[in-house]
Enzyme design. Structure first.
Site, PDB file in Angstrom:
ATOM      1  N   CYS A  32      39.942  52.628  51.040  1.00  0.00           N
ATOM      2  CA  CYS A  32      38.624  52.807  50.430  1.00  0.00           C
ATOM      3  C   CYS A  32      38.459  54.258  49.967  1.00  0.00           C
ATOM      4  CB  CYS A  32      37.525  52.449  51.438  1.00  0.00           C
ATOM      5  SG  CYS A  32      35.863  52.508  50.719  1.00  0.00           S
ATOM      6  N   ASP A  64      35.927  55.939  50.342  1.00  0.00           N
ATOM      7  CA  ASP A  64      35.065  56.613  51.333  1.00  0.00           C
ATOM      8  C   ASP A  64      35.722  57.920  51.801  1.00  0.00           C
ATOM      9  OD1 ASP A  64      32.771  55.457  53.647  1.00  0.00           O
ATOM     10  OD2 ASP A  64      33.912  57.292  54.022  1.00  0.00           O
ATOM     11  N   ARG A  84      35.620  59.498  54.334  1.00  0.00           N
ATOM     12  CA  ARG A  84      36.046  59.584  55.739  1.00  0.00           C
ATOM     13  C   ARG A  84      37.344  58.831  56.002  1.00  0.00           C
ATOM     14  NH1 ARG A  84      30.511  57.017  57.628  1.00  0.00           N
ATOM     15  NH2 ARG A  84      31.154  55.765  55.839  1.00  0.00           N
ATOM     16  N   HIS A  99      37.791  49.769  56.355  1.00  0.00           N
ATOM     17  CA  HIS A  99      37.169  50.517  57.457  1.00  0.00           C
ATOM     18  C   HIS A  99      35.815  49.904  57.796  1.00  0.00           C
ATOM     19  CE1 HIS A  99      34.134  52.863  55.061  1.00  0.00           C
ATOM     20  NE2 HIS A  99      34.950  52.522  54.085  1.00  0.00           N
ATOM     21  N   CYS A 153      31.910  50.077  55.982  1.00  0.00           N
ATOM     22  CA  CYS A 153      32.197  50.273  54.557  1.00  0.00           C
ATOM     23  C   CYS A 153      30.961  49.918  53.714  1.00  0.00           C
ATOM     24  CB  CYS A 153      33.384  49.406  54.150  1.00  0.00           C
ATOM     25  SG  CYS A 153      33.864  49.617  52.428  1.00  0.00           S
TER      26      CYS A 153
HETATM   27 CO    CO Z   1      34.375  51.853  52.236  1.00  0.00          CO
END
Ligand code: CO
Length: 222
Positions: free
Chosen positions: A43, A45, A47, A99, A102
């Site tokens: 992803c 993202d 993190r 994750h 998400c």
């Molecule tokens: Co995500």
């Protein structure tokens, strides 16, 4: 957590010095070429990074990231990355890593108009539809959310296995192997979903085998 724009370049200078301290030829070696064994599809993202969570260095993992780690056959970006990783880099492992928490999965679970994101979220809404009976039977909303994260990883792994380049390469040297993982950022741990692909593929092989059944025969032998 907040860093100014200029700080990035200071950080880079420090990193260059550190790497050269460890190995004076580090960047010469880095520039000479890549030979990663892993393709990581994760992803976007901020993190859910690839190298950090896997403990790998530059040069060790080929990376593709998008919202909710989706592999769509019409997405030239993802398919080009996979094709290059399989045919040219000859990666041994392809990892789809979702994750928990998400945002894309959460949005897909919400029946709302998200504008330009709608066609992208449709990929995940279709995963929900494929697994609707299981997901609808989960009454705890958090558990349902977590489970959709896992099922999305599973379906994206299957989307990779549907690709001719992956099937053909597997026939030749029994690689790449596709893995489904979830990154749990509350603990920092990577969870291998240990998806039983042989079982799943036995149900769908007659639809997706692009190698005149040879590919599935080779998997069945295992
Ligand atoms: Co995500």
């Amino acid at each position: 957590m907040s860093k100014s724009y200029e700080e990035i370049f200071k950080n880079n200078e420090i990193w260059v010095k550190e790497m050269l301290n460890q190995d004076a030829n580090y960047f010469e070696k880095l520039a000479s070429g890549q030979n990663p064994e892993y393709l990581y599809i994760g992803c976007s993202d901020s993190r859910a990074t690839a190298e950090e969570i896997m403990g790998l260095q530059p040069g060790e993992v080929f990376v593709h990231r998008n919202i909710s780690n989706v592999v769509n056959t019409l997405d030239m970006n993802a398919t080009a990355v996979i094709q290059y990783a399989v045919d040219n880099l000859k990666v041994k492992h392809i990892i789809v890593c979702g994750h928990y928490g998400c945002g894309g999965i959460k949005a897909a679970m919400t029946p709302e108009d998200f504008g330009l994101l709608n066609p992208w979220l449709r990929n995940i809404r279709d995963v929900y539809r494929l697994h609707q009976s299981e997901l609808d039977s989960i009454t705890d909303e958090q558990k349902k959310y977590d489970r959709l994260v896992e099922l999305n990883v599973q379906e994206q792994c299957i989307n990779i296995i549907k690709m001719a380049c992956v099937q053909e390469r597997y026939l030749i040297d029994e690689y790449p192997i596709v893995h489904g993982w979830v990154f749990d950022m509350k603990t920092g741990k990577l969870i291998d979903l240990k998806i039983d692909f042989v079982k799943i593929l036995k149900n769908i092989q007659k639809i997706y085998d692009l190698t005149n059944s040879n590919w599935m025969k080779s998997i069945k032998k295992k």
